[in-house]
Design a protein around this motif. Structure first.
Motif, short mmCIF file in Angstrom:
data_model
loop_
_atom_site.label_atom_id
_atom_site.label_comp_id
_atom_site.label_asym_id
_atom_site.label_seq_id
_atom_site.Cartn_x
_atom_site.Cartn_y
_atom_site.Cartn_z
N ARG A 119 3.88 3.62 -6.65
CA ARG A 119 3.13 4.79 -7.14
C ARG A 119 2.01 5.14 -6.18
N TRP A 120 1.37 4.11 -5.62
CA TRP A 120 0.29 4.38 -4.66
C TRP A 120 0.85 4.85 -3.31
N ILE A 121 2.06 4.43 -2.98
CA ILE A 121 2.70 4.98 -1.78
C ILE A 121 2.93 6.48 -1.98
N GLU A 122 3.38 6.83 -3.17
CA GLU A 122 3.57 8.25 -3.49
C GLU A 122 2.25 9.01 -3.39
N ARG A 123 1.19 8.44 -3.92
CA ARG A 123 -0.12 9.10 -3.88
C ARG A 123 -0.60 9.26 -2.45
N MET A 124 -0.35 8.26 -1.62
CA MET A 124 -0.76 8.34 -0.23
C MET A 124 -0.03 9.46 0.50
N MET A 125 1.25 9.57 0.30
CA MET A 125 2.03 10.59 0.99
C MET A 125 1.70 11.99 0.49
N GLU A 126 1.26 12.09 -0.75
CA GLU A 126 0.85 13.40 -1.28
C GLU A 126 -0.41 13.91 -0.58
N THR A 127 -1.22 12.99 -0.05
CA THR A 127 -2.43 13.41 0.67
C THR A 127 -2.13 13.82 2.12
N GLY A 128 -0.88 13.66 2.54
CA GLY A 128 -0.52 14.02 3.91
C GLY A 128 -0.61 12.87 4.88
N LEU A 129 -0.98 11.68 4.41
CA LEU A 129 -1.06 10.51 5.28
C LEU A 129 0.28 9.81 5.34
N GLN A 130 0.59 9.21 6.47
CA GLN A 130 1.83 8.46 6.63
C GLN A 130 1.52 6.99 6.79
N LEU A 131 2.36 6.15 6.22
CA LEU A 131 2.15 4.72 6.29
C LEU A 131 2.22 4.26 7.75
N ASP A 132 1.26 3.41 8.15
CA ASP A 132 1.36 2.77 9.44
C ASP A 132 1.92 1.37 9.24
N ILE A 133 2.06 0.61 10.32
CA ILE A 133 2.68 -0.70 10.20
C ILE A 133 1.82 -1.65 9.37
N GLY A 134 0.49 -1.44 9.40
CA GLY A 134 -0.39 -2.28 8.59
C GLY A 134 -0.14 -2.09 7.11
N CYS A 135 -0.02 -0.83 6.67
CA CYS A 135 0.28 -0.55 5.26
C CYS A 135 1.65 -1.09 4.88
N CYS A 136 2.63 -0.89 5.76
CA CYS A 136 3.98 -1.38 5.47
C CYS A 136 4.00 -2.89 5.34
N ASN A 137 3.24 -3.58 6.17
CA ASN A 137 3.19 -5.04 6.08
C ASN A 137 2.62 -5.49 4.73
N GLU A 138 1.62 -4.76 4.25
CA GLU A 138 1.05 -5.12 2.94
C GLU A 138 2.06 -4.86 1.83
N VAL A 139 2.80 -3.76 1.93
CA VAL A 139 3.82 -3.46 0.92
C VAL A 139 4.94 -4.50 0.97
N ILE A 140 5.43 -4.79 2.17
CA ILE A 140 6.48 -5.79 2.31
C ILE A 140 5.99 -7.15 1.82
N GLY A 141 4.73 -7.48 2.15
CA GLY A 141 4.18 -8.75 1.71
C GLY A 141 4.03 -8.84 0.21
N ALA A 142 3.68 -7.72 -0.45
CA ALA A 142 3.55 -7.73 -1.90
C ALA A 142 4.86 -8.11 -2.57
N PHE A 143 5.97 -7.60 -2.02
CA PHE A 143 7.28 -7.93 -2.59
C PHE A 143 7.75 -9.32 -2.15
N ALA A 144 7.53 -9.68 -0.88
CA ALA A 144 8.00 -10.98 -0.39
C ALA A 144 7.25 -12.12 -1.06
N ASP A 145 5.95 -11.95 -1.28
CA ASP A 145 5.15 -13.02 -1.90
C ASP A 145 5.56 -13.27 -3.35
N THR A 146 6.16 -12.28 -3.99
CA THR A 146 6.63 -12.45 -5.37
C THR A 146 8.14 -12.66 -5.42
N LYS A 147 8.73 -13.04 -4.27
CA LYS A 147 10.15 -13.40 -4.16
C LYS A 147 11.09 -12.23 -4.47
#
Length: 586
Positions: A251-279
């Motif tokens: 949902r926050w990824i959606e909110r970020m893209m609505e502002t016109g910002l694009q995910l950088d590798i730092g944001c993607c790493n946090e997103v990937i980590g959120a899922f990987a850390d919870t298996k």
């Protein structure tokens, strides 16, 4: 008009508390007197000067009266708030921010009469800012706070950049209270927070695993008229990752893209980590493919390390090793974290051949290891019951001057459990050598020395170790309490009553929390039913349930795609994921 020639004598008459200070010159008098008297003295001179210029004696009387009142007010405020507002200053009282705020109107009056000395040069201010930023990068919040007080003592007015650096320094120790206190002080001193201030506050709350607080500062930044940037969203994603919450990430990824910002590798790493850390590795790999394919980002070593750690936590070593090969194929080099993720730290099971292979690769890579890396390798060798290799790695750690009490406890535990008088002597020699080097022992070291007695159920010998530890000035903690409870559990006959008494005494002492390992040891000693009753009696059940909810890991199959996926801005990025054969990681 008659006051002008003798304004200093009138000052003596009005301020008898300054009579001991020579005031033959205005600047000397102000510098020599205490700050409260100096303010009153300067106000008196300002009032008489203004009266002389305007030639109205009655105005002089009014301003002199105000000067006396200001002097009394300053003294009262110093008495009332001086000690209270020195929180965080560990050695000596320092300048009082709220006192400075209260004196701002008086300072503005004095500055008009050119009676306040000018502040130090810009160079000193820049040096102070650099020092604060350096301390912030090291996570030394108390030292940064002292440095801020030093700037204030020198007469400098901290800017928003100074406050931002100090707030950022609170992240390492997850000190939300200190960060918010300095945010309050800067606003009280009319230094308005900017977007970097809110980013710093979000960074502190994200490190503290508090998504609610992070989102609160995000909303306040928008309310204040600031525009959140990529760093702001990265902090929000990091807060979800630290808290182990994934429901709101997309949902926050959606909110970020609505502002016109694009995910950088730092944001993607946090997103990937959120899922990987919870298996949730299926979702983690989805976002790796989105980052590399749809967003056109180049995955970095941290991205691969996150995926390796996720596969390892699920026990899928084959898949983790395939990710390492992909990392190398992409032209990247494995770093220390890559190797230690595969070697492990003894927390999860590793096959002896896996530990041996990756330990050799780590050694051959010639990378510079830090204390954490050494602790991981030593823990891995200890977990596979190879005390010789654990001791060899600890010896390398000592040669590098990086020895820690955690590593010492691990190698002592391995040596003691390996059996034999020679191993026990080696363990004691390492302890003596570390003490001689200035290391302070921890309860974990005493618990490691008691390992054999714990397994044999010789609780009296374990109690003697704990008594010696307390005699050495070291208080019992979760590790030592767990050790003692397990000794009671393994005793013949089982010492359930002693275990219950010890557990109650430590919990009621208020210096220790009931961690998972403590409760598991208690259950082994007194039984499941009695353990539950004690938790309820001591009101520990609710706290432990909340901890379980926070640390619960979700299985990949438990995630269900959100409804109306086609309406989400990032849905187009995931179109390629409908054809798994096209994914590069396949």
């Amino acid at each position: 008009e008659e006051l002008a020639p003798a304004r200093h004598s009138h000052t003596h008459a009005i301020l008898p508390c300054c009579a001991d200070s020579p005031i033959s010159n205005t600047s000397v008098g102000v510098a020599a007197m205490p700050s409260s008297c100096a303010v009153g003295h300067s106000l008196c001179i300002a009032s008489t000067t203004l009266c002389t210029e305007r030639k109205r004696t009655y105005r002089c009387a009014v301003l002199v009266t105000c000067a006396i009142g200001a002097c009394c007010l300053v003294s009262l405020m110093r008495f009332q708030f001086g000690m209270e507002l020195g929180v965080g200053r560990r050695q000596q009282p320092r300048a009082n921010p709220q006192l400075a705020f209260a004196l701002q109107p008086a300072r503005r009056l004095l500055s008009r009469a050119n009676l306040v000395p000018r502040h130090a040069g810009q160079q000193t201010e820049d040096e102070g800012l650099q020092k604060l930023q350096d301390l912030a990068s090291l996570g030394l919040s108390e030292e940064a706070e002292d440095a801020m007080y030093d700037l204030i003592d020198k007469g400098l007015e901290p800017t928003v950049a100074h406050y931002n650096a100090l707030i950022s320094a609170c992240a390492a120790k997850k000190d939300i209270e200190r960060a918010d206190r300095w945010r309050f002080r800067m606003q009280a001193l009319e230094v308005m927070p900017d977007m970097e201030t809110y980013n710093a506050l979000m960074y502190v709350t994200a490190k503290s695993a508090s998504p609610e607080e992070t989102q609160k500062w995000f909303e306040e930044a928008e309310t204040a008229g600031h525009t959140p940037n990529i760093e702001s969203f990265r902090n929000v994603f990091h807060s979800f990752r630290q808290a182990g919450e994934t429901a709101e990430v997309e949902r926050w990824i959606e909110r970020m893209m609505e502002t016109g910002l694009q995910l950088d590798i730092g944001c993607c790493n946090e997103v990937i980590g959120a899922f990987a850390d919870t298996k949730m590795m299926q979702k983690a790999e989805e976002w790796m493919a989105i980052a590399e394919g749809s967003l056109g980002l180049k995955l970095n070593t941290e991205t691969y390390n996150i995926a390796i750690g996720g596969h390892v936590s699920m026990g899928n070593m084959e898949r983790a090793e395939s990710v390492v090969q992909r990392l190398v194929d992409d032209g990247l080099q494995p770093n220390v974290q890559t190797y230690t993720s595969l070697i492990g730290d003894g927390t999860y099971h590793r096959d002896l051949l896996v530990v041996d292979r990756w330990s050799k690769d780590l050694e051959a890579a010639g990378l510079e290891l830090d204390a954490t890396a050494f602790e991981s390798v030593i823990g891995a060798w200890s977990a596979v019951n190879n005390a010789e290799r654990a001791e060899a790695w600890f010896s390398k750690m000592v040669e590098a001057g990086l020895q820690t009490s955690t590593a010492l406890a691990t190698v002592v535990d391995a040596l003691v459990l390996s059996g034999g008088a020679e191993s026990a002597e080696a363990a004691q020699e390492w302890i003596d050598q570390c003490i001689a080097a200035g290391m302070k022992l921890t309860p974990a070291v005493y618990a490691a020395l008691s390992s054999v007695d714990v397994f044999s159920g010789d609780f009296e010998q374990v109690e003697a170790r704990m008594q010696q530890m307390e005699a050495d000035g070291i208080d019992m903690d979760e590790d030592s309490l767990t050790t003692l409870l397990l000794a009671y559990a393994n005793a013949e006959p089982q010492q359930s009553q002693l275990a219950e008494q010890m557990f109650k005494a430590q919990m009621l002492g208020g210096k220790m929390r009931a961690s998972r390992q403590v409760l598991e040891a208690l259950r082994a000693a007194v039984g499941g039913g009695r353990c539950l009753a004690l938790r309820r009696e001591l009101k520990l059940a609710e706290d432990f349930t909340k901890e379980q909810e926070r640390t619960k890991m979700l299985n990949p199959g438990e995630w269900t795609p959100p409804t109306r996926i086609g309406s989400k801005p990032w849905a187009a990025l995931a179109e390629a994921l409908k054809k798994p054969k096209q994914l590069s990681w396949e």
